[in-house]
Design a protein around this motif. Structure first.
Motif, mmCIF file in Angstrom:
data_model
loop_
_atom_site.group_PDB
_atom_site.id
_atom_site.type_symbol
_atom_site.label_atom_id
_atom_site.label_comp_id
_atom_site.label_asym_id
_atom_site.label_seq_id
_atom_site.Cartn_x
_atom_site.Cartn_y
_atom_site.Cartn_z
ATOM 1 N N ILE A 75 7.794 8.169 14.880
ATOM 2 C CA ILE A 75 6.351 8.399 15.028
ATOM 3 C C ILE A 75 5.571 7.481 14.094
ATOM 4 C CG2 ILE A 75 4.510 10.090 14.659
ATOM 5 C CD1 ILE A 75 6.468 12.255 15.608
ATOM 6 N N TRP A 76 6.055 7.327 12.867
ATOM 7 C CA TRP A 76 5.365 6.445 11.914
ATOM 8 C C TRP A 76 5.310 5.012 12.454
ATOM 9 C CZ3 TRP A 76 5.826 7.032 5.946
ATOM 10 C CH2 TRP A 76 5.379 8.304 5.572
ATOM 11 N N LYS A 77 6.435 4.512 12.981
ATOM 12 C CA LYS A 77 6.473 3.146 13.514
ATOM 13 C C LYS A 77 5.446 2.954 14.621
ATOM 14 C CE LYS A 77 11.254 1.658 12.673
ATOM 15 N NZ LYS A 77 12.556 1.334 13.320
ATOM 16 N N GLU A 78 5.328 3.952 15.465
ATOM 17 C CA GLU A 78 4.434 3.861 16.613
ATOM 18 C C GLU A 78 2.967 4.060 16.218
ATOM 19 O OE1 GLU A 78 5.913 6.833 19.227
ATOM 20 O OE2 GLU A 78 7.658 5.662 19.875
ATOM 21 N N ASN A 79 2.727 4.980 15.275
ATOM 22 C CA ASN A 79 1.353 5.427 15.032
ATOM 23 C C ASN A 79 0.616 4.738 13.898
ATOM 24 O OD1 ASN A 79 1.963 7.184 17.074
ATOM 25 N ND2 ASN A 79 1.769 9.048 15.872
ATOM 26 N N TRP A 80 1.299 4.530 12.755
ATOM 27 C CA TRP A 80 0.557 4.063 11.581
ATOM 28 C C TRP A 80 -0.084 2.680 11.749
ATOM 29 C CZ3 TRP A 80 -1.994 6.399 8.153
ATOM 30 C CH2 TRP A 80 -1.576 7.620 7.612
ATOM 31 N N PRO A 81 0.656 1.658 12.200
ATOM 32 C CA PRO A 81 0.004 0.350 12.353
ATOM 33 C C PRO A 81 -1.123 0.383 13.388
ATOM 34 C CG PRO A 81 2.390 0.103 12.273
ATOM 35 C CD PRO A 81 2.122 1.566 12.423
ATOM 36 N N GLN A 82 -0.892 1.068 14.501
ATOM 37 C CA GLN A 82 -1.908 1.168 15.545
ATOM 38 C C GLN A 82 -3.166 1.844 15.024
ATOM 39 O OE1 GLN A 82 -0.587 3.399 19.003
ATOM 40 N NE2 GLN A 82 -2.690 3.912 19.566
ATOM 41 N N LYS A 129 8.691 0.411 4.299
ATOM 42 C CA LYS A 129 8.287 -0.851 4.932
ATOM 43 C C LYS A 129 7.031 -0.648 5.773
ATOM 44 C CE LYS A 129 12.734 -3.253 5.060
ATOM 45 N NZ LYS A 129 13.457 -2.397 4.118
ATOM 46 N N ILE A 130 6.921 0.499 6.427
ATOM 47 C CA ILE A 130 5.721 0.794 7.221
ATOM 48 C C ILE A 130 4.517 0.955 6.304
ATOM 49 C CG2 ILE A 130 4.643 2.488 8.765
ATOM 50 C CD1 ILE A 130 7.543 3.079 9.787
ATOM 51 N N ARG A 131 4.702 1.653 5.187
ATOM 52 C CA ARG A 131 3.587 1.834 4.248
ATOM 53 C C ARG A 131 3.150 0.486 3.659
ATOM 54 N NH1 ARG A 131 1.537 6.811 5.206
ATOM 55 N NH2 ARG A 131 0.036 6.047 3.669
ATOM 56 N N ALA A 132 4.086 -0.374 3.364
ATOM 57 C CA ALA A 132 3.733 -1.693 2.836
ATOM 58 C C ALA A 132 2.964 -2.495 3.879
ATOM 59 C CB ALA A 132 4.999 -2.439 2.412
ATOM 60 N N GLU A 133 3.380 -2.385 5.117
ATOM 61 C CA GLU A 133 2.716 -3.116 6.206
ATOM 62 C C GLU A 133 1.256 -2.701 6.350
ATOM 63 O OE1 GLU A 133 2.860 -3.415 11.110
ATOM 64 O OE2 GLU A 133 4.502 -2.433 10.032
ATOM 65 N N ILE A 134 1.007 -1.384 6.355
ATOM 66 C CA ILE A 134 -0.374 -0.952 6.591
ATOM 67 C C ILE A 134 -1.256 -1.191 5.361
ATOM 68 C CG2 ILE A 134 0.262 0.667 8.405
ATOM 69 C CD1 ILE A 134 0.058 2.945 6.457
ATOM 70 N N ALA A 135 -0.675 -1.089 4.166
ATOM 71 C CA ALA A 135 -1.451 -1.412 2.964
ATOM 72 C C ALA A 135 -1.849 -2.883 2.979
ATOM 73 C CB ALA A 135 -0.649 -1.086 1.707
ATOM 74 N N ASN A 136 -0.915 -3.731 3.407
ATOM 75 C CA ASN A 136 -1.207 -5.162 3.461
ATOM 76 C C ASN A 136 -2.284 -5.479 4.493
ATOM 77 O OD1 ASN A 136 -0.505 -7.954 2.599
ATOM 78 N ND2 ASN A 136 0.081 -8.169 4.751
#
Length: 314
Positions: A75-82, A129-136
């Protein structure tokens, strides 16, 4: 108008309480929002729908992200960046400031003892890695001059009224309150910081209403000198007046617990946070703002008074 996206969770509720000190114009956004303060405006939206996010943000001066998607890697992979992309776009379009509530999963696991805003970014887990991506995503837009924003980071959190999203609640408070063993991951001998949710809400509101706080990363105020796992369990048991029965959870036990506690299903990759000292430094915040951080024992007592005063361990 100050708007909270994800208003119904542990942080969103505390943030809404705190924001009334700064404004009477508060918009609460979620699928099924409920008022926290009498004057709150409620706005129902699917936060995975970019157009609905855009409508929710429209007319706001400040937008707070307090969303808590289900604690599941897929769910995190699908939802957070979007979702993050939609929020950034909406804030840029409507010239809103963004306050993003974050965790510390992106930090290098070798630097967790005394972690601060300068701790190296080197996520040791897939969730990290997902958290780092969205912070960036946010920081890059700040650097480009397109977005005014801040990131407010919390340690693992604890507090009154939390349902299913706090490790300390699920593995210590709840089992001890019904006469069962507390479960602590990996080792009882390491220090572990927890951020008190009422403090997190108040501090996030303060940051969001202080111009000098923007375009930076902040650690939210968290008590110093955290307990070890054993000390956490002993302190909570003492305040509950129960025996500090304890079970150390290996990866195998964590997987078994995951059959009964959904939060635990996702924890094996996060166990590195419990096999070393996990000490959260919030000196930057307390050096810049006059803020009284809740001591750990006070937090424990307030949680028990709020959530467990009518329960007796068997």
């Amino acid at each position: 108008m100050q708007t909270i996206l994800g208003s119904g969770g542990a942080i969103g509720v505390e943030l809404a309480k705190a924001l009334k000190e700064y404004t009477s114009q508060i918009r609460l956004v979620s699928r099924n929002p409920k008022k926290v303060n009498k004057t709150d405006e409620i706005f129902s939206a699917d936060l995975l729908n970019a157009s609905e996010v855009n409508e929710a943000v429209k007319g706001s001066t400040t937008v707070y992200v307090a969303v808590g998607f289900p604690y599941n890697l897929k769910i995190w992979k699908e939802n957070w960046p979007q979702f993050t992309s939609s929020v950034i776009d909406a804030c840029i379009m409507h010239n809103c400031k963004l306050v993003f509530f974050d965790n510390i999963y992106m930090y290098d696991s070798n630097y967790l003892n005394g972690m601060d805003e300068q701790t190296p970014i080197n996520p040791p887990s897939k969730k990290g890695k997902i958290r780092a991506e969205i912070a960036n995503m946010i920081l890059s837009k700040i650097k480009e001059g397109k977005l005014t924003a801040l990131i407010a980071r919390s340690a693992d959190f604890y507090g009154p009224g939390i349902k299913n999203t706090s490790m300390l609640t699920e593995t210590v408070f709840k089992p001890l309150s019904i006469g069962k063993k507390a479960n602590w991951m990996a080792s009882l001998n390491y220090k572990h910081s927890f951020t008190y949710t009422p403090d997190a809400g108040k501090a996030t509101a303060l940051l969001g209403n202080n111009e000098k706080a923007y375009n930076q990363v902040w650690h939210l105020p968290t008590a110093e000198n955290p307990f070890t796992g054993k000390e956490w369990i002993n302190a909570i048991a003492k305040e509950m007046d129960v025996k500090p029965k304890t079970q150390t959870a290996t990866k195998f036990i964590v997987k078994i617990l995951g059959l009964f506690i959904p939060l635990m299903r996702e924890m094996p990759e996060m166990m590195y946070q419990y096999d070393r000292d996990y000490v959260f430094n919030s000196d930057k915040f307390t050096d810049n703002f006059d803020f009284k951080v809740t001591p750990y024992l006070t937090g424990i007592r307030e949680i028990i008074a709020s959530d467990y005063s009518n329960k007796k361990a068997s």
